[in-house]
Scaffold this active site. Structure first.
Site, PDB file in Angstrom:
ATOM      1  N   HIS A  98      39.517  40.798  37.716  1.00  0.00           N
ATOM      2  CA  HIS A  98      39.360  42.041  38.469  1.00  0.00           C
ATOM      3  C   HIS A  98      39.570  41.904  39.980  1.00  0.00           C
ATOM      4  CE1 HIS A  98      35.437  40.363  39.332  1.00  0.00           C
ATOM      5  NE2 HIS A  98      35.007  40.519  38.081  1.00  0.00           N
ATOM      6  N   ASP A 132      34.020  52.647  32.069  1.00  0.00           N
ATOM      7  CA  ASP A 132      34.395  51.232  32.080  1.00  0.00           C
ATOM      8  C   ASP A 132      33.556  50.507  33.127  1.00  0.00           C
ATOM      9  OD1 ASP A 132      36.139  49.065  31.110  1.00  0.00           O
ATOM     10  OD2 ASP A 132      36.844  49.024  33.179  1.00  0.00           O
ATOM     11  N   ASP A 170      40.841  51.742  35.013  1.00  0.00           N
ATOM     12  CA  ASP A 170      40.855  51.542  33.565  1.00  0.00           C
ATOM     13  C   ASP A 170      40.275  52.747  32.836  1.00  0.00           C
ATOM     14  OD1 ASP A 170      41.935  49.134  34.164  1.00  0.00           O
ATOM     15  OD2 ASP A 170      40.307  47.912  33.361  1.00  0.00           O
ATOM     16  N   HIS A 223      42.327  44.385  36.654  1.00  0.00           N
ATOM     17  CA  HIS A 223      41.386  45.310  36.045  1.00  0.00           C
ATOM     18  C   HIS A 223      40.574  45.990  37.146  1.00  0.00           C
ATOM     19  CE1 HIS A 223      41.244  43.623  31.703  1.00  0.00           C
ATOM     20  NE2 HIS A 223      42.391  43.298  32.289  1.00  0.00           N
ATOM     21  N   GLU A 234      36.603  32.890  36.643  1.00  0.00           N
ATOM     22  CA  GLU A 234      37.377  33.515  35.558  1.00  0.00           C
ATOM     23  C   GLU A 234      37.339  35.037  35.664  1.00  0.00           C
ATOM     24  OE1 GLU A 234      36.136  29.478  34.436  1.00  0.00           O
ATOM     25  OE2 GLU A 234      35.043  31.244  35.147  1.00  0.00           O
ATOM     26  N   GLU A 263      33.093  46.532  35.331  1.00  0.00           N
ATOM     27  CA  GLU A 263      33.514  45.170  35.634  1.00  0.00           C
ATOM     28  C   GLU A 263      32.246  44.360  35.867  1.00  0.00           C
ATOM     29  OE1 GLU A 263      36.470  44.223  35.159  1.00  0.00           O
ATOM     30  OE2 GLU A 263      37.450  46.192  35.085  1.00  0.00           O
TER      31      GLU A 263
END
Length: 241
Positions: free
Chosen positions: A57, A7, A158, A153, A52, A9
């Site tokens: 995160h 995963d 994750d 997140h 945003e 970010e």
């Protein structure tokens, strides 16, 4: 089989608009079991993180100021995922960002990032349950995986949750794989009759009472069918009981 659940970010939603990777988290599975192997790194994106994205995160630019740029960690990342099948939720998103980072760093594109080598758990979830929610949180709820600690997140968190979700989603495949990997059993194990002595069959003959009851049933059938009882016809012809 070695698999890496991955995963990322990012600073925003679109690498084509200049957004960059700021965190990578990977969990290693070997033959569908956790090995304890993991790869986790924060990256200085050298650009501002959108409000945003930060709301999702919780990572800000100040916390990444002293972190390495992607080019500095690229070799370690490549070494960890090499020769593994990747498992990613919404794979096109992460793959697009990682391919872009490798290009910006002047490095060759990993064959592991080829779509044919990646399992997209989002697509798999939608295929298994059309019309149902397929977010990571929704899948955790569906399979009874505790994600109460996921308030924001995070790439490593994750990836850990996704690994559990993936194993739950594909649990039926595990039995199939084990069956395919089992060696054929020998004749002795399967009970093959080759070379075995056949035992004599025990014949049980009907008693007089049983024969009388049988005749009574046949007579009833013949009466109900106007004389068309097949078994009585065969008996009279000498070809049946």
């Amino acid at each position: 089989m070695r698999q890496i659940v991955l995963d990322t970010e990012t600073t925003g939603l679109d690498w084509k608009n200049g957004d960059r990777v700021i965190e990578i988290g990977c969990i290693e599975l070997l033959n569908r079991a956790f090995t304890g192997g993991r790869y986790h790194v924060y990256i200085n994106p050298e650009r501002a993180i959108s409000a945003e994205a930060q709301a999702v995160h919780g990572i800000d630019n100040d916390s990444l100021a002293d972190k390495p740029v992607f080019a500095a960690i690229a070799q370690d990342f490549e070494d960890f995922v090499r020769d593994a099948q990747l498992i990613i939720h919404n794979a096109p998103f992460d793959i697009g960002f990682l391919v872009n980072e490798l290009k910006l760093a002047g490095r060759p594109i990993l064959r592991e990032l080829d779509a044919a080598n990646v399992i997209d758990t989002l697509a798999l979830a939608r295929e298994q349950n059309p019309g149902k929610k397929a977010s990571l949180d929704a899948l955790c709820e569906r399979f009874g995986i505790n994600n109460a600690h996921r308030t924001l997140h995070g790439a490593l968190l994750d990836a850990e949750l996704l690994a559990e979700v993936y194993l739950a989603m594909t649990r039926g495949q595990e039995s199939l794989m084990m069956a395919l990997e089992e060696e054929p059993e020998s004749d002795a194990d399967t009970g093959s009759s080759q070379g075995m002595e056949r035992l004599p069959l025990k014949i049980l003959r009907p008693s007089d009472e049983e024969l009388a009851a049988h005749d009574e049933v046949l007579a009833g059938i013949e009466e109900a069918n106007g004389g068309g009882c097949l078994w009585l016809q065969k008996r009279e012809a000498g070809t049946g009981i």
